[in-house]
Design a protein around this motif. Sequence first.
Motif, mmCIF file in Angstrom:
data_model
loop_
_atom_site.group_PDB
_atom_site.id
_atom_site.type_symbol
_atom_site.label_atom_id
_atom_site.label_comp_id
_atom_site.label_asym_id
_atom_site.label_seq_id
_atom_site.Cartn_x
_atom_site.Cartn_y
_atom_site.Cartn_z
ATOM 1 N N ALA A 1 37.341 36.570 47.045
ATOM 2 C CA ALA A 1 38.476 37.629 46.723
ATOM 3 C C ALA A 1 39.762 36.862 47.563
ATOM 4 O O ALA A 1 40.664 36.812 46.811
ATOM 5 C CB ALA A 1 38.377 38.909 47.571
ATOM 6 N N TYR A 2 39.532 36.161 48.522
ATOM 7 C CA TYR A 2 40.717 35.557 49.136
ATOM 8 C C TYR A 2 40.978 34.165 48.480
ATOM 9 O O TYR A 2 42.189 34.111 48.173
ATOM 10 C CB TYR A 2 40.118 34.944 50.534
ATOM 11 N N ASN A 3 40.130 33.622 47.728
ATOM 12 C CA ASN A 3 40.499 32.529 47.006
ATOM 13 C C ASN A 3 41.105 32.987 45.667
ATOM 14 O O ASN A 3 42.079 31.945 45.428
ATOM 15 C CB ASN A 3 39.099 31.813 46.675
ATOM 16 N N ALA A 4 41.064 34.085 45.087
ATOM 17 C CA ALA A 4 41.530 34.413 44.331
ATOM 18 C C ALA A 4 43.123 34.692 44.222
ATOM 19 O O ALA A 4 44.113 34.310 43.711
ATOM 20 C CB ALA A 4 40.960 35.881 43.628
ATOM 21 N N ALA A 5 43.318 35.176 45.376
ATOM 22 C CA ALA A 5 44.635 35.530 46.140
ATOM 23 C C ALA A 5 45.504 34.151 46.445
ATOM 24 O O ALA A 5 46.615 34.227 45.972
ATOM 25 C CB ALA A 5 44.644 36.377 47.222
ATOM 26 N N ILE A 6 44.648 33.405 47.202
ATOM 27 C CA ILE A 6 45.261 32.147 47.297
ATOM 28 C C ILE A 6 45.535 31.249 46.152
ATOM 29 O O ILE A 6 46.550 30.670 46.009
ATOM 30 C CB ILE A 6 44.150 31.206 48.251
ATOM 31 N N ARG A 7 44.817 31.216 44.924
ATOM 32 C CA ARG A 7 45.023 30.729 43.897
ATOM 33 C C ARG A 7 46.061 31.139 43.135
ATOM 34 O O ARG A 7 47.098 30.396 42.775
ATOM 35 C CB ARG A 7 44.096 30.899 42.650
ATOM 36 N N PHE B 1 49.148 32.230 44.821
ATOM 37 C CA PHE B 1 50.062 31.294 45.314
ATOM 38 C C PHE B 1 50.175 30.224 45.142
ATOM 39 O O PHE B 1 51.291 29.202 45.147
ATOM 40 C CB PHE B 1 50.210 31.891 46.963
ATOM 41 N N CYS B 2 49.024 29.338 44.978
ATOM 42 C CA CYS B 2 48.977 28.043 44.616
ATOM 43 C C CYS B 2 49.600 27.758 43.291
ATOM 44 O O CYS B 2 50.511 26.591 43.063
ATOM 45 C CB CYS B 2 47.709 27.289 44.769
ATOM 46 N N ILE B 3 49.419 28.641 42.309
ATOM 47 C CA ILE B 3 49.821 28.468 40.959
ATOM 48 C C ILE B 3 51.504 28.510 40.931
ATOM 49 O O ILE B 3 52.287 27.764 40.347
ATOM 50 C CB ILE B 3 49.322 29.673 39.875
ATOM 51 N N THR B 4 51.996 29.496 41.891
ATOM 52 C CA THR B 4 53.404 29.720 41.787
ATOM 53 C C THR B 4 54.164 28.649 42.879
ATOM 54 O O THR B 4 55.308 28.753 43.194
ATOM 55 C CB THR B 4 53.595 31.138 42.261
ATOM 56 N N LYS B 5 53.290 27.400 43.352
ATOM 57 C CA LYS B 5 53.862 26.535 44.591
ATOM 58 C C LYS B 5 54.138 27.287 45.743
ATOM 59 O O LYS B 5 54.780 26.656 46.385
ATOM 60 C CB LYS B 5 54.818 25.865 43.887
ATOM 61 N N ARG B 6 53.811 28.546 46.081
ATOM 62 C CA ARG B 6 54.128 29.355 47.337
ATOM 63 C C ARG B 6 53.004 28.821 48.257
ATOM 64 O O ARG B 6 52.262 29.742 48.623
ATOM 65 C CB ARG B 6 54.390 30.586 47.243
ATOM 66 N N LEU B 7 53.185 27.584 48.875
ATOM 67 C CA LEU B 7 52.002 27.032 49.663
ATOM 68 C C LEU B 7 51.837 27.747 51.249
ATOM 69 O O LEU B 7 50.916 27.781 51.734
ATOM 70 C CB LEU B 7 51.909 25.576 49.485
ATOM 71 N N GLY B 8 52.958 28.047 51.475
ATOM 72 C CA GLY B 8 53.200 28.804 52.851
ATOM 73 C C GLY B 8 52.526 30.089 53.018
ATOM 74 O O GLY B 8 51.380 30.291 53.750
ATOM 75 N N ASP B 9 52.461 30.915 51.719
ATOM 76 C CA ASP B 9 51.625 32.234 51.721
ATOM 77 C C ASP B 9 50.174 31.532 51.552
ATOM 78 O O ASP B 9 49.455 32.242 51.842
ATOM 79 C CB ASP B 9 52.352 32.836 50.478
ATOM 80 N N ALA B 10 49.962 30.656 50.738
ATOM 81 C CA ALA B 10 48.479 30.404 50.557
ATOM 82 C C ALA B 10 47.873 29.800 51.787
ATOM 83 O O ALA B 10 46.827 30.273 52.119
ATOM 84 C CB ALA B 10 48.448 29.353 49.389
ATOM 85 N N TYR B 11 48.707 29.039 52.521
ATOM 86 C CA TYR B 11 47.971 28.792 53.714
ATOM 87 C C TYR B 11 47.869 29.933 54.679
ATOM 88 O O TYR B 11 47.108 29.796 55.534
ATOM 89 C CB TYR B 11 48.912 27.708 54.647
ATOM 90 N N GLY B 12 48.879 30.606 54.805
ATOM 91 C CA GLY B 12 48.797 32.206 55.504
ATOM 92 C C GLY B 12 47.574 32.914 55.121
ATOM 93 O O GLY B 12 46.912 33.265 56.026
ATOM 94 N N LEU B 13 47.049 33.006 53.891
ATOM 95 C CA LEU B 13 45.825 33.798 53.504
ATOM 96 C C LEU B 13 44.797 33.071 53.906
ATOM 97 O O LEU B 13 43.775 33.420 54.243
ATOM 98 C CB LEU B 13 45.915 33.706 51.984
ATOM 99 N N MET B 14 44.643 31.579 53.782
ATOM 100 C CA MET B 14 43.536 30.786 54.333
ATOM 101 C C MET B 14 43.298 30.893 55.819
ATOM 102 O O MET B 14 42.344 31.198 56.361
ATOM 103 C CB MET B 14 43.643 29.269 54.206
ATOM 104 N N ASP B 15 44.506 31.272 56.650
ATOM 105 C CA ASP B 15 44.414 31.289 58.146
ATOM 106 C C ASP B 15 43.811 32.762 58.245
ATOM 107 O O ASP B 15 42.860 33.094 59.164
ATOM 108 C CB ASP B 15 45.689 31.256 58.852
ATOM 109 N N ALA B 16 44.390 33.939 57.484
ATOM 110 C CA ALA B 16 43.887 35.420 57.547
ATOM 111 C C ALA B 16 42.367 35.345 57.142
ATOM 112 O O ALA B 16 41.582 35.881 57.839
ATOM 113 C CB ALA B 16 44.860 36.013 56.665
#
Length: 504
Positions: A313-319, A321-336
């Motif tokens: 589920a987290y990977n789907a949400a991270i994906r 943000f990665c698609i939209t190049k919002r890597l800061g949000d993606a890294y934030g989800l990985m930390d969460a």
Amino acid sequence: MALFRYVSSQNRKYPPLVLSLSRSLCSESGSSTTAADVETVYRILSCPTGSKNLKQALKSSGVFLSNDLIDKVLKRVRFSHGNPSQALEFFNYTGNRRGFYHTQFSLDTMLYILGRSRMFDKTWEVLVDIKYKDRNLITPRTVMVVLARIAKVCSVRQTVESFRKFKKLVPEFDTMCFNSLLRTLCQEKSMADARNVYHSLKQNFKPNLQTFNILLSGWKTSEEAEGFFEEMREMGVKPDVVSYNCLVDVYCKNREVDKAFKIVEEMREQDISPDVITYTSIIGGLGLVGQPDKARDLLKEMTEYGCYPDAAAYNAAIRNFCITKRLGDAYGLMDAMASKGLSPNATTYNLFFRVFFWSNDLQSSWSLYGRMMHAGCLPSTQSCMFLIRLFQRQEKVDMALRLWNDMIEKGFGSYILVSDVLFDLLCDLGKLVEAERCFLQMVEKGQKPSSVSFRRIKVLMELANKHEALKNLTEKMAVFGASIHLPENSKSSMNTSRSQSHPI
């Protein structure tokens, strides 16, 4: 040994009792299997000298060949893409010992290894032998393992013919076996093929809930899925959470998220609670319609219903943000994700590696690789390919060799796929010493370098007058049954266009 001889001679008369007793004794005897034992046997199987010394080497090792050890060794061979012929020799040798019986895991793993190497004749030989020794080891899962490898390289007709062969092999040729065939066709062929086979064979089997769930998961359009969903109800089969999840997934993949939310409401009306798979599909669907923030909010909302997000589920949400190049949000989800006690997996890291590969961001890729290794998450083959192709593009030999050495030391990734790119890089830059060392490391792992890579190294060695080294490499390749001869005008081979890096 007297008991084992009794078991062997009487197994036809009292199969359930004696087979269970014998297998129990084998398992208990091997309960103390250590990682060192597994490593010892695996290295014996990886030895390039062939099977002539295998039996003696196993006897001399002093390792007790229990069910547990055999399971672990074959698993290691599977995931390290080890030598299939050596694995089969090991499987047959251990299985032919008096009173010994393989586990279902060992059988299925061995069949997977053979199928991946397209050694289908050997596959059927193993199955026939097992049929006479312990037919109960051949299960619907075995059917699926074999058919999946056949379907990858054979036609639908040949796959169905192979399925029919199991009628004489499995204890019960029933709906569960039929479901294995349908699942294989959904995964390896087309939905149309699975549908046609379903309609042609369903009169011989009684379709159940699992049958419909398998077929529901294979539909590509919402109209087809809806029609089949109705057929399921007409036959008196009540949908469960898996059935509804398949419908939700189809809607989400077709960007019909509103319909997916309506299905969730219907599920609750039927007292069927949406699970983490339901929400994961919707999270992915929200990303497809450009709503990554709403998808992230859904991670919190689902917990209110007592459903907690997992790594997928987290990977789907991270994906999203990665698609939209919002890597800061993606890294934030990985930390969460990590803060919730969920370790990011190779899929998580690959989402970032993909972005870095396409943006040619070497520094971020290298930093992420270090973080991944520090966290104890071994890269997948896809991770390795993202990295090695980026290293090749930017001619970073040191980084490429570091990745390769980690692979050799820790046993992750596909040596065959990565080595093709690595040898290409090393040969381009004239790093012949490094290429020779990596070649020998690969052979020591029981892996055969590709003929293309060998030819490139061979030409460079001839130009450098390294005849002894070339002779050594040629002998190593001969162990795998390869006899490669270059034309006399070998220098012209240097003009041959080398393979290009393809996008992943």
